[in-house]
Design a protein around this motif. Structure first.
Motif, short mmCIF file in Angstrom:
data_model
loop_
_atom_site.label_atom_id
_atom_site.label_comp_id
_atom_site.label_asym_id
_atom_site.label_seq_id
_atom_site.Cartn_x
_atom_site.Cartn_y
_atom_site.Cartn_z
N ALA A 29 0.96 -1.24 0.10
CA ALA A 29 0.01 -0.01 -0.14
C ALA A 29 0.97 1.22 0.23
O ALA A 29 0.49 2.32 -0.53
CB ALA A 29 -1.11 -0.13 1.26
N ARG A 30 2.08 1.23 0.65
CA ARG A 30 2.75 2.40 0.81
C ARG A 30 3.55 2.72 -0.49
O ARG A 30 3.80 3.57 -0.86
CB ARG A 30 3.91 2.25 2.10
CG ARG A 30 4.47 3.49 2.12
CD ARG A 30 5.42 3.55 3.49
NE ARG A 30 6.03 5.00 3.70
CZ ARG A 30 7.32 5.10 4.09
NH1 ARG A 30 7.92 3.91 4.27
NH2 ARG A 30 7.74 6.31 4.17
N GLY A 31 4.29 1.41 -0.96
CA GLY A 31 5.18 1.83 -2.36
C GLY A 31 6.20 2.76 -1.89
O GLY A 31 7.05 2.53 -0.98
N LEU A 32 6.32 3.77 -3.03
CA LEU A 32 7.29 4.49 -2.74
C LEU A 32 6.73 6.00 -2.24
O LEU A 32 7.39 6.74 -2.24
CB LEU A 32 7.86 4.83 -4.19
CG LEU A 32 8.69 3.58 -4.81
CD1 LEU A 32 9.06 3.82 -6.26
CD2 LEU A 32 9.89 3.20 -3.93
N MET A 33 5.55 5.83 -1.71
CA MET A 33 5.13 7.07 -1.13
C MET A 33 5.72 7.78 -0.08
O MET A 33 6.40 7.04 0.55
CB MET A 33 3.61 6.93 -0.75
CG MET A 33 2.66 6.65 -1.68
SD MET A 33 0.97 6.58 -1.24
CE MET A 33 0.70 5.54 0.09
N PHE A 34 5.74 8.93 0.10
CA PHE A 34 6.47 9.91 1.02
C PHE A 34 8.18 9.77 0.99
O PHE A 34 8.95 10.35 1.68
CB PHE A 34 6.09 9.30 2.40
CG PHE A 34 4.57 9.54 2.33
CD1 PHE A 34 3.95 10.64 2.35
CD2 PHE A 34 3.76 8.35 2.58
CE1 PHE A 34 2.44 10.71 2.26
CE2 PHE A 34 2.42 8.35 2.90
CZ PHE A 34 1.73 9.62 2.46
N VAL A 45 10.14 -4.27 -5.53
CA VAL A 45 9.51 -5.39 -6.31
C VAL A 45 8.18 -6.05 -5.49
O VAL A 45 8.16 -6.06 -4.32
CB VAL A 45 10.50 -6.74 -6.20
CG1 VAL A 45 9.56 -8.10 -6.87
CG2 VAL A 45 11.56 -6.29 -7.20
N PHE A 46 7.04 -6.02 -6.41
CA PHE A 46 5.73 -6.26 -5.88
C PHE A 46 5.40 -7.77 -6.38
O PHE A 46 4.86 -7.99 -7.27
CB PHE A 46 4.63 -5.44 -6.25
CG PHE A 46 4.72 -4.06 -5.57
CD1 PHE A 46 4.21 -3.65 -4.60
CD2 PHE A 46 5.61 -3.23 -6.50
CE1 PHE A 46 4.39 -2.17 -4.06
CE2 PHE A 46 5.61 -1.76 -6.12
CZ PHE A 46 4.91 -1.28 -4.90
N PRO A 47 5.67 -8.95 -5.44
CA PRO A 47 5.49 -10.33 -5.87
C PRO A 47 3.95 -10.52 -5.39
O PRO A 47 3.54 -10.26 -4.26
CB PRO A 47 6.27 -11.12 -5.23
CG PRO A 47 6.67 -10.34 -3.98
CD PRO A 47 6.52 -8.78 -4.22
N VAL A 68 7.26 -1.87 -14.68
CA VAL A 68 7.37 -3.00 -15.34
C VAL A 68 6.39 -4.21 -14.93
O VAL A 68 6.82 -4.51 -13.55
CB VAL A 68 8.92 -3.70 -15.36
CG1 VAL A 68 9.05 -4.88 -16.38
CG2 VAL A 68 9.95 -2.46 -15.77
N TRP A 69 5.47 -4.67 -15.76
CA TRP A 69 4.72 -5.30 -15.17
C TRP A 69 5.12 -7.00 -15.92
O TRP A 69 5.15 -6.92 -17.10
CB TRP A 69 3.26 -5.11 -15.78
CG TRP A 69 2.53 -4.11 -15.09
CD1 TRP A 69 1.55 -4.52 -14.02
CD2 TRP A 69 2.62 -2.85 -15.33
NE1 TRP A 69 1.09 -3.01 -13.54
CE2 TRP A 69 1.71 -2.04 -14.29
CE3 TRP A 69 3.38 -1.89 -16.06
CZ2 TRP A 69 1.60 -0.88 -14.33
CZ3 TRP A 69 3.33 -0.63 -15.92
CH2 TRP A 69 2.37 0.24 -15.01
N LEU A 70 4.87 -8.15 -15.06
CA LEU A 70 5.60 -9.27 -15.64
C LEU A 70 4.54 -10.37 -15.19
O LEU A 70 3.84 -10.37 -14.03
CB LEU A 70 6.92 -9.68 -14.64
CG LEU A 70 8.16 -8.63 -14.58
CD1 LEU A 70 8.95 -9.06 -13.56
CD2 LEU A 70 8.70 -8.44 -16.05
N VAL A 95 5.27 -6.96 -10.18
CA VAL A 95 5.52 -5.66 -10.74
C VAL A 95 6.71 -5.08 -10.02
O VAL A 95 6.94 -5.20 -8.66
CB VAL A 95 4.13 -4.40 -10.30
CG1 VAL A 95 4.63 -3.36 -10.80
CG2 VAL A 95 2.89 -5.11 -10.68
N ILE A 96 7.39 -4.32 -10.94
CA ILE A 96 8.76 -3.92 -10.64
C ILE A 96 8.85 -2.23 -10.87
O ILE A 96 8.48 -1.83 -11.89
CB ILE A 96 9.95 -4.63 -11.19
CG1 ILE A 96 9.80 -5.91 -10.84
CG2 ILE A 96 11.30 -3.95 -10.66
CD1 ILE A 96 11.20 -6.87 -11.47
N GLU A 97 9.22 -1.57 -9.66
CA GLU A 97 9.56 -0.09 -9.99
C GLU A 97 10.67 0.23 -9.95
O GLU A 97 11.45 -0.32 -8.96
CB GLU A 97 8.49 0.65 -8.76
CG GLU A 97 7.12 0.54 -8.63
CD GLU A 97 6.33 1.19 -7.59
OE1 GLU A 97 5.19 1.15 -7.77
OE2 GLU A 97 6.78 1.59 -6.77
#
Length: 121
Positions: A29-34, A45-47, A68-70, A95-97
């Motif tokens: 949910a947080r990912g790269l926020m803030f 990486v979001f597996p 990148v969506w895999l 998904v990879i950011e």
């Protein structure tokens, strides 16, 4: 860990050497926020474990990224998402950011792998 790009033609290259895995509800949910920035050799990486439509947003992310969506390591989509307002969606199990520009030569049909782990694999 490393993120490695394996193009359909030509030799591969390392996209990231500093890899963070978002494998909990909160980290996803947080990912790269803030964050103010990420290092040049960074990947988040979001597996997910199963294929579904995966959306990303750039709310509270003040810098551009490449996404990148895999599906099983095969690239299905690559997008540059712009700070604050960018968004993207595609089907994926991972998904990879990456920092903006890191995935410039990554194309649908290529393969991207996350290699290495704490157990040396």
């Amino acid at each position: 860990m490393r993120v490695v790009h394996e193009p359909a033609t030509g030799s591969g290259r390392v996209l990231a050497t500093t890899v963070e895995v978002a494998d909990s509800f909160l980290s996803r949910a947080r990912g790269l926020m803030f964050r103010r920035s990420v290092p040049a050799e960074y990947a988040l990486v979001f597996p997910f474990g199963r294929v579904a439509t995966r959306g990303l947003h750039m709310l509270f992310v003040p810098f551009d990224i490449d996404a990148v969506w895999l599906v099983e390591g095969e690239v299905r989509a690559v997008r540059c998402l712009h700070a604050w307002l960018g968004h993207g969606r595609a089907r994926a199990d991972t998904v990879i950011e990456l920092p903006a520009g890191a995935a410039d030569d990554v194309e649908a049909g290529d393969h991207v792998r996350v290699v290495g782990s704490e157990d040396g694999g």
